[in-house]
Design an enzyme around this catalytic site. Structure first.
Site, PDB file in Angstrom:
ATOM      1  N   ARG A   1       6.459 -22.486  10.405  1.00 33.22           N
ATOM      2  CA  ARG A   1       6.739 -21.160   9.868  1.00 33.22           C
ATOM      3  C   ARG A   1       8.233 -20.937  10.060  1.00 33.22           C
ATOM      4  O   ARG A   1       9.001 -21.044   9.124  1.00 33.22           O
ATOM      5  CB  ARG A   1       5.887 -20.108  10.588  1.00 33.22           C
ATOM      6  CG  ARG A   1       5.945 -18.753   9.941  1.00 33.22           C
ATOM      7  CD  ARG A   1       5.065 -17.738  10.625  1.00 33.22           C
ATOM      8  NE  ARG A   1       5.507 -17.439  11.989  1.00 33.22           N
ATOM      9  CZ  ARG A   1       4.983 -16.477  12.734  1.00 33.22           C
ATOM     10  NH1 ARG A   1       3.994 -15.739  12.276  1.00 33.22           N
ATOM     11  NH2 ARG A   1       5.421 -16.255  13.953  1.00 33.22           N
TER      12      ARG A   1
ATOM     13  N   LYS B   1       7.224  -5.468  17.710  1.00 26.99           N
ATOM     14  CA  LYS B   1       7.537  -5.436  16.271  1.00 26.99           C
ATOM     15  C   LYS B   1       6.531  -4.546  15.538  1.00 26.99           C
ATOM     16  O   LYS B   1       5.491  -4.184  16.116  1.00 26.99           O
ATOM     17  CB  LYS B   1       7.502  -6.864  15.724  1.00 26.99           C
ATOM     18  CG  LYS B   1       6.151  -7.538  15.860  1.00 26.99           C
ATOM     19  CD  LYS B   1       6.278  -9.044  15.748  1.00 26.99           C
ATOM     20  CE  LYS B   1       4.898  -9.684  15.749  1.00 26.99           C
ATOM     21  NZ  LYS B   1       4.968 -11.132  15.991  1.00 26.99           N
TER      22      LYS B   1
ATOM     23  N   TYR C   1     -18.580   8.240  -4.001  1.00 24.72           N
ATOM     24  CA  TYR C   1     -18.316   7.461  -5.220  1.00 24.72           C
ATOM     25  C   TYR C   1     -19.363   6.370  -5.406  1.00 24.72           C
ATOM     26  O   TYR C   1     -19.752   5.699  -4.443  1.00 24.72           O
ATOM     27  CB  TYR C   1     -16.943   6.795  -5.129  1.00 24.72           C
ATOM     28  CG  TYR C   1     -15.794   7.737  -5.364  1.00 24.72           C
ATOM     29  CD1 TYR C   1     -15.628   8.390  -6.588  1.00 24.72           C
ATOM     30  CD2 TYR C   1     -14.852   7.946  -4.364  1.00 24.72           C
ATOM     31  CE1 TYR C   1     -14.555   9.240  -6.794  1.00 24.72           C
ATOM     32  CE2 TYR C   1     -13.770   8.790  -4.561  1.00 24.72           C
ATOM     33  CZ  TYR C   1     -13.631   9.432  -5.786  1.00 24.72           C
ATOM     34  OH  TYR C   1     -12.568  10.262  -5.988  1.00 24.72           O
TER      35      TYR C   1
ATOM     36  N   MET D   1     -10.342   7.703  -0.592  1.00 23.27           N
ATOM     37  CA  MET D   1      -8.930   7.600  -0.210  1.00 23.27           C
ATOM     38  C   MET D   1      -8.646   8.380   1.072  1.00 23.27           C
ATOM     39  O   MET D   1      -7.963   7.888   1.964  1.00 23.27           O
ATOM     40  CB  MET D   1      -8.036   8.111  -1.346  1.00 23.27           C
ATOM     41  CG  MET D   1      -6.556   7.901  -1.074  1.00 23.27           C
ATOM     42  SD  MET D   1      -5.500   8.541  -2.384  1.00 23.27           S
ATOM     43  CE  MET D   1      -5.908   7.438  -3.723  1.00 23.27           C
TER      44      MET D   1
END
Ligand SMILES: *Cc1c(COP(=O)(O)O)cnc(C)c1O
Length: 343
Positions: free
Chosen positions: A129, A35, A243, A291
């Site tokens: 679940r 998955k 940063y 980023m």
């Protein structure tokens, strides 16, 4: 093809060797959970490589994932863990996979749209679940069950719940007829062959994750992210980097800027903890993760230059400890900007 400056090195031999170990120690047969696009590595590539060494049972979460796998090799079976919802009838009837029926509603739906057709069933033995409750097993009457499964909630810990779920699952096995029974995920396999039944469903450990100590020394790293150096520069004593100016050089420092960042899934929690590995040297991250960029201290790698590749330290248990992320998140979070390159 356009040059991609980020790549994920993937080791076929390690993947196959991990599957073989899990298959052997399970005391049963190992399938594979593929998955989430094979935990981010590439479900098609993983499935091809594992079916090549004898894996015959694969698990995805959704029908879209089943379709994305395309045609499977002869003799290979696929199950869709989320079962058959109100809008899944067409996909489920196409025959590309068996649904894993999780609720009385799904069972009723399957009896209506595909009476007598083979399915898998999930029984809840304590996780709450997904799964049919053990006090509603009578809804399973007249189903043609291929694999009856349950899922362990705490197999990665030495929890009393493991034994409780095992005993409950034995009770379910005695009460409900199926071709095969399946309980264990990666961590469950490490609990020993009692948990093996007919089929086990490893995911994480196939891909280099260590769910429990028992797997140490047996499971090999499969995925290694690599980023390219865009610039090498000298940061003078007293200057900062990145940063927030969180890191300040106490002496002149050689820095390399790599084109990887949190948008690639290399998250900010690696700041101060992560490192790149170049020629066997560990080059620590300095400053924040941006980023699309990070900086490393490359004083120990005098030849590292623009265009060179640096591997990120990404042994899953260690990276999980360093970052506070789970081993699962470390794999599934890696973005599409990584070119997946299989050896
Ligand atoms: C994801 C999943 C697995 C695989 O679990 P790992 O912890 O990755 O080994 C097995 N069974 C079910 C039902 C799952 O959802």
């Amino acid at each position: 093809m356009t040059h991609r400056a980020l790549r994920l090195r993937l080791d076929t031999d390690a993947l196959q060797s991990n599957w073989r170990w899990l298959d052997r120690v399970s005391g049963s047969r190992a399938g594979a959970a593929v998955k989430a696009d094979g935990y981010g590595l590439g479900a098609v590539e993983v499935t091809t490589r594992l079916s090549g060494v004898g894996c015959r049972n694969f698990f995805v979460s959704t029908w879209a994932e089943a379709e994305a796998l395309g045609k499977l090799p002869e003799g290979v079976s696929l199950a869709v863990l989320h079962g058959v919802g109100p809008d899944d009838a067409d996909a489920a009837l196409s025959g590309i996979a068996r649904p894993v029926l999780n609720t009385p509603q799904q069972v009723a739906r399957w009896k209506e749209i595909a009476p007598g057709k083979a399915c898998d069933v999930m029984v809840d033995t304590g996780m709450n679940r997904l799964g049919i409750r053990t006090d509603e097993l009578e809804v399973l009457d007249s189903l043609a069950i291929d694999t009856l499964m349950s899922h362990l909630a705490s197999a990665d810990e030495d929890s009393a719940l493991n034994r409780i779920q095992l005993d409950r699952f034995r009770g379910v096995k005695a009460a409900v007829a199926a071709k095969r029974y399946s309980l264990a995920n990666s961590a469950g396999i490490c609990l020993g062959p009692d948990y093996g039944f007919d089929l086990v469903r490893p995911g994480l450990a196939l891909y280099g994750g260590l769910p429990r100590e028992e797997a140490w020394g047996h499971i090999r790293q499969v995925a290694t992210p690599e980023a390219e150096v865009i610039q090498r520069r000298t940061v003078r004593a007293g200057e900062s980097i990145g940063y927030g100016a969180t890191w300040v050089a106490d002496a002149d420092t050689e820095a390399a800027i790599l084109n990887v960042g949190y948008a690639d899934g290399y998250l900010r929690c690696f700041a101060g903890k992560g490192a790149a590995i170049v020629d066997g040297q560990r080059l620590p991250l300095i400053g924040r993760v941006s980023m699309d960029l990070v900086a490393i201290d490359c004083s120990a790698a005098p030849d590292l230059a623009e265009g060179d590749w640096a591997a990120l330290e990404y042994s899953l248990p260690e990276a999980a400890d360093a970052s506070g992320l789970s081993q699962y998140e470390l794999l599934t979070g890696l973005s599409d900007r990584f070119e997946r390159l299989w050896s």
